[in-house]
Enzyme design. Structure first.
Site, short mmCIF file in Angstrom:
data_model
loop_
_atom_site.label_atom_id
_atom_site.label_comp_id
_atom_site.label_asym_id
_atom_site.label_seq_id
_atom_site.Cartn_x
_atom_site.Cartn_y
_atom_site.Cartn_z
CB SER A 1 -0.95 -0.01 1.20
OG SER A 1 -0.22 0.17 2.39
NE ARG B 1 -1.70 5.85 0.84
CZ ARG B 1 -1.17 4.96 1.66
NH1 ARG B 1 0.12 4.99 1.90
NH2 ARG B 1 -1.91 4.06 2.25
CG ASN C 1 -1.31 10.06 -4.99
OD1 ASN C 1 -2.10 10.95 -5.16
ND2 ASN C 1 -1.49 9.08 -4.11
#
Lengths: 156, 273
Positions: free
Chosen positions: B192, B196, B200
């Protein structure tokens, strides 16, 4: 996007950077910050101490001032008392001196009076003798009647 | 039109391709590695310069900045991480600054690096390292390794194994189930973390590229001479500006999230359940 050896390179680089930061960056800066913090807290403590000392000094000064004021009051009281005493003393001395002078003057007057009386007496005796001589028309032996004359003078 | 869309596809592909050296697993994405190592070195150099001249007197500008960062990290670490640990705060600082600098490359005009390097003879050069999953996984797997090391350091091998097998349900018959649960929990963390960050930045970069393709079908002279070209150019500038301003926010935010979550994971590893 394939996973490849770049990942290993990245991990190694990461490890090196963390190690470098921990070894060469952190201790120096932390030390400097700690030292400054200590300095500041020392300074604050010193300021606090100084403030307290100032307070005690002020208190002491107040105390001393009060004492001085009290002493000054006492001294003034004493001085007043002393001056009263001196005045009283001077008064009594003056009175005594006046009385003394008065007594002396009275004594002198008395003495002069006595002297005048005796002189007068002698003159009266002389006058009496002269009168008696003229009355008798003859010389009275002064020596023979000296005792009688002096007795007479005493009676005057 | 088909030629045009082919040009766009080529453009996007070109901008998303790394400069690779080697074959198979032992391929190195040289652009990501070089840029990230350069940025990491820059970070270390700046902080090192400040720390070498660190004085306890009145600090200068650089020292002030460095002290602010270090003090901030110390505070965050103290709030998150219970108990003293000499590694946690420098780790957080390195993570934050390095990821921040790498993300910052997102704001470099997207054609600048590839075109410059192309002119110098390289086919591909991707200047933003955090759109490379190898980079983000490299960071998060390092964090995973630290999580395991911390767990073993604070609880011992036996304690850690006991937690892995007996943690949610303390019964021997449920040990395999527990282990599966903990295993997933453990590996979800780096996945994660890295996805992440990668997601992004990848999306951001892609949108920058898409904005850039607006005027791609026009030549350098047509852009300024035709009405459509001028309109698209103005639109492109406005969109790119808005997106870049938005990214000024995203860049430090993503770096902060990565750092913060790593600290949280590490503090969880250090605490016994």
């Amino acid at each position: 996007m394939e996973i490849n050896a770049t990942l290993l390179g990245q991990m190694i680089a990461f490890g090196i950077f963390v190690w470098f930061t921990m070894k060469f960056v952190w201790p120096n800066v932390s030390k400097a910050m700690q030292a400054r913090q200590d300095n500041i807290s020392d300074g604050l403590a010193a300021a606090e101490r100084g403030r307290k000392e100032l307070d005690t000094a002020n208190e002491k000064a107040d105390e001393i001032l009060q004492e001085a004021r009290k002493k000054a009051g006492e001294i003034i009281d004493k001085a007043n008392k002393r001056s009263n005493e001196v005045i009283e003393e001077a008064k009594s001395t003056a009175r005594a001196e006046g009385e003394r002078q008065l007594a002396a003057a009275q004594a002198q007057i008395e003495q002069e009076l006595n002297q005048a009386k005796s002189e007068l007496r002698e003159q009266v005796v002389t006058l009496a003798i002269t009168g008696a001589t003229r009355v008798l028309e003859r010389e009275v032996d002064a020596k023979a009647h000296n005792d009688l004359l002096s007795d007479l003078a005493k009676q005057l | 039109m088909s030629e045009n869309s082919g040009g766009v596809t080529y453009y996007i592909n070109h901008h998303l391709t790394h400069w690779s050296i080697g074959e198979g697993f032992w391929t190195l994405h040289a652009d990501s590695l070089i840029v990230s190592v350069l940025l990491g070195s820059l970070f270390c150099w700046i902080f090192w310069m400040a720390s070498r001249k660190a004085t306890e007197g009145v600090p200068g500008g650089l020292q002030n900045f460095v002290e602010m960062m270090i003090d901030g990290m110390n505070k965050i670490t103290k709030d998150t991480f219970h108990g003293h640990n000499p590694l946690a705060a420098p780790l957080a600082l390195t993570l934050f600054c390095w990821i921040f600098l790498m993300n910052l490359m997102d704001l470099v005009p997207i054609d600048l690096a590839p075109e410059t390097m192309h002119a110098m003879g390289w086919d591909y050069f991707k200047i933003l390292p955090t759109v490379n999953m190898n980079v983000t996984f490299g960071l998060s797997l390092s964090v995973l390794a630290l999580i395991i090391i911390y767990s073993i350091h604070y609880k011992g091998v036996k304690g850690y194994l006991h937690e892995l097998f007996f943690h949610p349900f303390n019964h021997w018959s449920l040990a395999p189930f527990n282990f599966a649960l903990n295993f997933v929990e453990l590996f979800a963390k780096p996945v994660s973390l890295s996805l992440r960050l990668f997601g992004n930045l990848y999306a951001a970069e892609l949108i920058f590229i898409l904005i850039a393709t607006l005027t791609l079908s026009y030549g350098i002279f047509e852009v300024f001479t035709s009405i459509g070209g001028i309109a698209l150019l103005i639109g492109q500038i406005i969109l790119a500006t808005i997106w870049a301003i938005f990214h000024i926010l995203v860049i430090p935010l993503q770096a902060f999230i990565f750092m913060m979550l790593s600290l949280v994971y590490l503090s969880m590893a250090a605490e016994s359940h």
